[in-house]
Design a protein around this motif. Structure first.
Motif, PDB file in Angstrom:
ATOM      1  N   TRP A  16       0.838  -1.193   0.000  1.00 46.88           N
ATOM      2  CA  TRP A  16       0.000   0.000   0.000  1.00 46.88           C
ATOM      3  C   TRP A  16       0.875   1.247   0.000  1.00 46.88           C
ATOM      4  CZ3 TRP A  16      -4.632  -0.879  -1.386  1.00 46.88           C
ATOM      5  CH2 TRP A  16      -5.334  -2.006  -0.955  1.00 46.88           C
ATOM      6  N   TYR A  17       0.503   2.207  -0.844  1.00 48.43           N
ATOM      7  CA  TYR A  17       1.174   3.508  -0.867  1.00 48.43           C
ATOM      8  C   TYR A  17       0.102   4.575  -0.646  1.00 48.43           C
ATOM      9  CZ  TYR A  17       5.366   1.320  -2.651  1.00 48.43           C
ATOM     10  OH  TYR A  17       6.492   0.529  -2.783  1.00 48.43           O
ATOM     11  N   SER A  18       0.359   5.481   0.278  1.00 47.29           N
ATOM     12  CA  SER A  18      -0.596   6.553   0.538  1.00 47.29           C
ATOM     13  C   SER A  18      -0.599   7.511  -0.652  1.00 47.29           C
ATOM     14  CB  SER A  18      -0.225   7.311   1.815  1.00 47.29           C
ATOM     15  OG  SER A  18       0.947   8.091   1.591  1.00 47.29           O
ATOM     16  N   TRP A  19      -1.720   8.226  -0.812  1.00 44.18           N
ATOM     17  CA  TRP A  19      -1.766   9.218  -1.889  1.00 44.18           C
ATOM     18  C   TRP A  19      -0.697  10.281  -1.654  1.00 44.18           C
ATOM     19  CZ3 TRP A  19      -3.636   9.148  -6.561  1.00 44.18           C
ATOM     20  CH2 TRP A  19      -3.573  10.339  -7.301  1.00 44.18           C
ATOM     21  N   LYS A  20      -0.441  10.614  -0.402  1.00 44.73           N
ATOM     22  CA  LYS A  20       0.588  11.604  -0.072  1.00 44.73           C
ATOM     23  C   LYS A  20       1.943  11.144  -0.615  1.00 44.73           C
ATOM     24  CE  LYS A  20       2.680  13.887   3.928  1.00 44.73           C
ATOM     25  NZ  LYS A  20       2.708  13.972   5.382  1.00 44.73           N
ATOM     26  N   ASP A  21       2.287   9.867  -0.442  1.00 42.31           N
ATOM     27  CA  ASP A  21       3.557   9.345  -0.950  1.00 42.31           C
ATOM     28  C   ASP A  21       3.587   9.312  -2.476  1.00 42.31           C
ATOM     29  OD1 ASP A  21       4.568   8.991   1.604  1.00 42.31           O
ATOM     30  OD2 ASP A  21       3.959   6.883   1.715  1.00 42.31           O
ATOM     31  N   CYS A  25       6.089  11.597  -4.786  1.00 43.52           N
ATOM     32  CA  CYS A  25       7.021  10.922  -5.686  1.00 43.52           C
ATOM     33  C   CYS A  25       6.861  11.373  -7.136  1.00 43.52           C
ATOM     34  CB  CYS A  25       6.824   9.403  -5.592  1.00 43.52           C
ATOM     35  SG  CYS A  25       7.965   8.458  -6.631  1.00 43.52           S
ATOM     36  N   PHE A  26       5.629  11.460  -7.598  1.00 42.33           N
ATOM     37  CA  PHE A  26       5.411  11.689  -9.024  1.00 42.33           C
ATOM     38  C   PHE A  26       5.175  13.138  -9.425  1.00 42.33           C
ATOM     39  CE2 PHE A  26       4.061   7.156  -8.608  1.00 42.33           C
ATOM     40  CZ  PHE A  26       5.168   6.639  -9.277  1.00 42.33           C
ATOM     41  N   TRP A  27       4.760  13.988  -8.505  1.00 40.78           N
ATOM     42  CA  TRP A  27       4.506  15.384  -8.837  1.00 40.78           C
ATOM     43  C   TRP A  27       5.186  16.280  -7.810  1.00 40.78           C
ATOM     44  CZ3 TRP A  27       0.424  11.766  -8.540  1.00 40.78           C
ATOM     45  CH2 TRP A  27       0.103  11.208  -9.792  1.00 40.78           C
ATOM     46  N   PRO A  28       6.522  16.154  -7.705  1.00 41.25           N
ATOM     47  CA  PRO A  28       7.212  16.913  -6.663  1.00 41.25           C
ATOM     48  C   PRO A  28       7.267  18.412  -6.919  1.00 41.25           C
ATOM     49  CG  PRO A  28       8.794  15.743  -8.026  1.00 41.25           C
ATOM     50  CD  PRO A  28       7.423  15.303  -8.477  1.00 41.25           C
ATOM     51  N   GLY A  29       7.141  18.848  -8.177  1.00 40.67           N
ATOM     52  CA  GLY A  29       7.153  20.271  -8.467  1.00 40.67           C
ATOM     53  C   GLY A  29       8.486  20.947  -8.204  1.00 40.67           C
ATOM     54  N   THR A  30       9.505  20.173  -7.957  1.00 42.23           N
ATOM     55  CA  THR A  30      10.812  20.754  -7.661  1.00 42.23           C
ATOM     56  C   THR A  30      11.850  20.387  -8.705  1.00 42.23           C
ATOM     57  OG1 THR A  30      11.432  18.824  -6.342  1.00 42.23           O
ATOM     58  CG2 THR A  30      10.370  20.657  -5.173  1.00 42.23           C
ATOM     59  N   GLY A 101     -12.564   8.486 -11.002  1.00 41.28           N
ATOM     60  CA  GLY A 101     -12.231   9.714 -10.283  1.00 41.28           C
ATOM     61  C   GLY A 101     -13.446  10.602 -10.102  1.00 41.28           C
ATOM     62  N   TRP A 102     -14.327  10.599 -11.088  1.00 43.04           N
ATOM     63  CA  TRP A 102     -15.563  11.384 -11.003  1.00 43.04           C
ATOM     64  C   TRP A 102     -16.514  10.788  -9.975  1.00 43.04           C
ATOM     65  CZ3 TRP A 102     -16.833  16.036 -12.962  1.00 43.04           C
ATOM     66  CH2 TRP A 102     -15.983  16.570 -13.929  1.00 43.04           C
ATOM     67  N   ARG A 103     -16.404   9.498  -9.718  1.00 38.60           N
ATOM     68  CA  ARG A 103     -17.282   8.848  -8.737  1.00 38.60           C
ATOM     69  C   ARG A 103     -16.660   8.832  -7.338  1.00 38.60           C
ATOM     70  NH1 ARG A 103     -17.590   5.553 -13.195  1.00 38.60           N
ATOM     71  NH2 ARG A 103     -16.551   3.802 -12.215  1.00 38.60           N
ATOM     72  N   TRP A 104     -15.419   9.314  -7.217  1.00 32.44           N
ATOM     73  CA  TRP A 104     -14.734   9.391  -5.928  1.00 32.44           C
ATOM     74  C   TRP A 104     -15.221  10.625  -5.195  1.00 32.44           C
ATOM     75  CZ3 TRP A 104     -11.881   5.674  -3.867  1.00 32.44           C
ATOM     76  CH2 TRP A 104     -11.144   5.952  -2.713  1.00 32.44           C
ATOM     77  N   HIS A 105     -15.267  10.562  -3.878  1.00 33.30           N
ATOM     78  CA  HIS A 105     -15.634  11.723  -3.059  1.00 33.30           C
ATOM     79  C   HIS A 105     -14.635  12.843  -3.376  1.00 33.30           C
ATOM     80  CE1 HIS A 105     -17.221  13.112   1.088  1.00 33.30           C
ATOM     81  NE2 HIS A 105     -16.715  14.152   0.454  1.00 33.30           N
ATOM     82  N   GLU A 106     -15.149  13.969  -3.850  1.00 31.39           N
ATOM     83  CA  GLU A 106     -14.295  15.054  -4.321  1.00 31.39           C
ATOM     84  C   GLU A 106     -13.322  15.541  -3.249  1.00 31.39           C
ATOM     85  OE1 GLU A 106     -14.731  19.195  -6.855  1.00 31.39           O
ATOM     86  OE2 GLU A 106     -16.492  18.352  -5.872  1.00 31.39           O
ATOM     87  N   LYS A 107     -12.076  15.643  -3.648  1.00 26.76           N
ATOM     88  CA  LYS A 107     -10.966  16.160  -2.830  1.00 26.76           C
ATOM     89  C   LYS A 107     -10.600  15.283  -1.629  1.00 26.76           C
ATOM     90  CE  LYS A 107     -11.764  20.917  -4.269  1.00 26.76           C
ATOM     91  NZ  LYS A 107     -11.138  20.731  -5.539  1.00 26.76           N
ATOM     92  N   LYS A 108     -11.160  14.102  -1.509  1.00 23.13           N
ATOM     93  CA  LYS A 108     -10.859  13.221  -0.372  1.00 23.13           C
ATOM     94  C   LYS A 108      -9.703  12.298  -0.725  1.00 23.13           C
ATOM     95  CE  LYS A 108     -13.926  13.444   3.069  1.00 23.13           C
ATOM     96  NZ  LYS A 108     -13.631  13.398   4.451  1.00 23.13           N
ATOM     97  N   ASN A 109      -8.539  12.581  -0.181  1.00 17.97           N
ATOM     98  CA  ASN A 109      -7.391  11.720  -0.442  1.00 17.97           C
ATOM     99  C   ASN A 109      -6.516  11.474   0.775  1.00 17.97           C
ATOM    100  OD1 ASN A 109      -5.869  14.082  -0.173  1.00 17.97           O
ATOM    101  ND2 ASN A 109      -5.674  14.365  -2.380  1.00 17.97           N
ATOM    102  N   GLU A 110      -6.901  12.021   1.931  1.00 18.39           N
ATOM    103  CA  GLU A 110      -6.033  11.905   3.105  1.00 18.39           C
ATOM    104  C   GLU A 110      -5.906  10.473   3.628  1.00 18.39           C
ATOM    105  OE1 GLU A 110     -10.160  12.682   4.585  1.00 18.39           O
ATOM    106  OE2 GLU A 110      -8.904  13.657   3.075  1.00 18.39           O
ATOM    107  N   GLN A 111      -6.860   9.591   3.322  1.00 16.74           N
ATOM    108  CA  GLN A 111      -6.757   8.200   3.757  1.00 16.74           C
ATOM    109  C   GLN A 111      -6.817   7.233   2.567  1.00 16.74           C
ATOM    110  OE1 GLN A 111      -8.634   7.199   7.631  1.00 16.74           O
ATOM    111  NE2 GLN A 111      -9.555   9.233   7.446  1.00 16.74           N
ATOM    112  N   LEU A 112      -6.546   7.791   1.378  1.00 20.49           N
ATOM    113  CA  LEU A 112      -6.537   7.003   0.153  1.00 20.49           C
ATOM    114  C   LEU A 112      -5.189   6.305   0.009  1.00 20.49           C
ATOM    115  CD1 LEU A 112      -7.752   8.233  -3.286  1.00 20.49           C
ATOM    116  CD2 LEU A 112      -5.594   7.060  -3.068  1.00 20.49           C
TER     117      LEU A 112
END
Length: 166
Positions: A16-21, A25-30, A101-112
């Motif tokens: 399992w990888y958290s959405w935060k991880d 990893c993939f969109w660091p913006g740096t 993604g459209w059927r996912w609860h909007e903006k909910k990713n803290e426990q994804l």
């Protein structure tokens, strides 16, 4: 040739990888490369395989896990999850790209969390790859159905939008 009838792919890395991880990893913006941010997760950028999206994931990363809300397949892990994130509104307004993604609860990713199951071989002929991915996705959905008597909530479009408690 023996046809696989049970889901036999192994979860990549930690499972399992958290959405935060994933986001870090993939969109660091740096300007950093994914492989430098997380060498194990970073290997998945263009990987092909099956992915499971879960809410409050615990236990083994496997399609039969009760935390799984969606099972999909992809020919490019990073691109597909980016499409999911935009459609779920993680980076602003919802955008086209991923129907789940459209059927996912909007903006909910803290426990994804996401688990990815790469295909066992990269020498699959291009003309067979799509069918191979769909076969393994069907096996993953079947594993979930056998375990719980139903498909993951988001895999059934008529279920509507998933809503999570805070």
């Amino acid at each position: 040739m023996k046809i696989c009838k049970e889901f036999d792919l192994k979860a990549h890395g930690a499972g399992w990888y958290s959405w935060k991880d994933i986001e870090k990893c993939f969109w660091p913006g740096t300007g950093k490369k994914s492989a430098n941010v997380d060498p194990t997760l970073g290997k998945l950028i263009t990987s092909k395989g099956i992915y499971c999206i879960a809410w409050k994931a615990a236990g083994k990363a496997f399609p039969g896990n009760s935390a799984i809300q969606y099972i999909g397949q992809t020919g490019s892990f990073k691109s597909r999850l980016e499409q999911f994130g935009w459609s779920a509104g993680f980076w602003g307004n919802r955008a086209p790209g991923h129907s789940a993604g459209w059927r996912w609860h909007e903006k909910k990713n803290e426990q994804l969390s996401v688990a990815f199951f790469p295909l066992p071989s990269t020498d699959i002929p291009k003309h067979m790859l799509n069918g191979y991915l769909h076969w393994y996705e069907a096996l993953a959905l079947d594993a979930h159905l056998k375990q719980h008597g139903s498909l993951p909530f988001v895999n059934v479009p008529k279920n509507g939008i998933l809503v999570f408690d805070s």
